[in-house]
Design a protein around this motif. Sequence first.
Motif, PDB file in Angstrom:
ATOM      1  N   LYS A 228       0.820  -1.215   0.000  1.00 31.04           N
ATOM      2  CA  LYS A 228       0.000   0.000   0.000  1.00 31.04           C
ATOM      3  C   LYS A 228       0.858   1.271   0.000  1.00 31.04           C
ATOM      4  O   LYS A 228       0.493   2.266  -0.634  1.00 31.04           O
ATOM      5  CB  LYS A 228      -0.959   0.000   1.185  1.00 31.04           C
ATOM      6  N   ASP A 229       2.009   1.228   0.678  1.00 29.61           N
ATOM      7  CA  ASP A 229       2.848   2.425   0.688  1.00 29.61           C
ATOM      8  C   ASP A 229       3.482   2.679  -0.682  1.00 29.61           C
ATOM      9  O   ASP A 229       3.717   3.830  -1.058  1.00 29.61           O
ATOM     10  CB  ASP A 229       3.904   2.373   1.795  1.00 29.61           C
ATOM     11  N   PHE A 230       3.719   1.624  -1.478  1.00 27.78           N
ATOM     12  CA  PHE A 230       4.223   1.817  -2.839  1.00 27.78           C
ATOM     13  C   PHE A 230       3.148   2.467  -3.703  1.00 27.78           C
ATOM     14  O   PHE A 230       3.422   3.383  -4.477  1.00 27.78           O
ATOM     15  CB  PHE A 230       4.688   0.495  -3.442  1.00 27.78           C
ATOM     16  N   VAL A 231       1.907   2.013  -3.562  1.00 35.23           N
ATOM     17  CA  VAL A 231       0.801   2.617  -4.319  1.00 35.23           C
ATOM     18  C   VAL A 231       0.662   4.088  -3.944  1.00 35.23           C
ATOM     19  O   VAL A 231       0.445   4.940  -4.820  1.00 35.23           O
ATOM     20  CB  VAL A 231      -0.518   1.838  -4.082  1.00 35.23           C
ATOM     21  N   GLN A 232       0.840   4.415  -2.658  1.00 39.71           N
ATOM     22  CA  GLN A 232       0.779   5.815  -2.230  1.00 39.71           C
ATOM     23  C   GLN A 232       1.942   6.609  -2.820  1.00 39.71           C
ATOM     24  O   GLN A 232       1.770   7.746  -3.251  1.00 39.71           O
ATOM     25  CB  GLN A 232       0.787   5.920  -0.701  1.00 39.71           C
ATOM     26  N   GLU A 233       3.125   6.012  -2.882  1.00 42.11           N
ATOM     27  CA  GLU A 233       4.273   6.671  -3.514  1.00 42.11           C
ATOM     28  C   GLU A 233       3.986   6.952  -4.985  1.00 42.11           C
ATOM     29  O   GLU A 233       4.333   8.022  -5.499  1.00 42.11           O
ATOM     30  CB  GLU A 233       5.530   5.792  -3.415  1.00 42.11           C
ATOM     31  N   ILE A 234       3.341   6.000  -5.646  1.00 41.20           N
ATOM     32  CA  ILE A 234       2.991   6.173  -7.062  1.00 41.20           C
ATOM     33  C   ILE A 234       2.062   7.372  -7.218  1.00 41.20           C
ATOM     34  O   ILE A 234       2.277   8.228  -8.071  1.00 41.20           O
ATOM     35  CB  ILE A 234       2.341   4.889  -7.627  1.00 41.20           C
ATOM     36  N   ARG A 235       1.044   7.441  -6.372  1.00 35.25           N
ATOM     37  CA  ARG A 235       0.103   8.577  -6.424  1.00 35.25           C
ATOM     38  C   ARG A 235       0.846   9.906  -6.256  1.00 35.25           C
ATOM     39  O   ARG A 235       0.602  10.861  -6.998  1.00 35.25           O
ATOM     40  CB  ARG A 235      -0.952   8.447  -5.325  1.00 35.25           C
TER      41      ARG A 235
END
Length: 188
Positions: free
Chosen positions: A74-81
Amino acid sequence: MKKLCLLLFLLGSFWASQAQESDPTTLLRIILEKYYKNEKPVVKNRSQLLYLYCTQANNTGELIEATQKTSLPKDFVQEIRNKINTDIAERFWTSELDAIFANDSAKIKSKVKECVSLDQYQEISKRLNLNNQRLLIVGKPLIYSKGNLALVKVVFYRNIEHNSSTVLLFEKNDGVWTVKQNLNSWST
């Protein structure tokens, strides 16, 4: 014994060359080796069919869409955003290409030759009046802060229909990047 020593030397050289490349350079090299694998070297009187776009394409919300059916952290997806919204500066593949061409055991340079702008590609296509050329557009790599995952969008553009795209999910194991999965692939 000599064969074993030679094999160990070659593997050591391969690993050393991999270690010297930055992550974006390595990811681009893998993409070029994958998509230029079946392309013929560009020589006199032979048309080039696949061109590389010089600019690193900005990332869009399509990457978020691509991650929805994955088990990415989930933190990678947030980094992507965050990176999609903030990383909009224009960057080029020039330094990565120079590094790849400097140590070019796969003869990629003879197939890529040089990168082109969109205007150059359209001018070439118009001049040759052929419908079999493609422009390979590689997006800015999004590398997870923990360094073991990356996403890169790859698009094939043509002047006529039949465009396509995929998001490559890379994974790094023991210092080696590999394509783990194609996400959100489409073609027209």
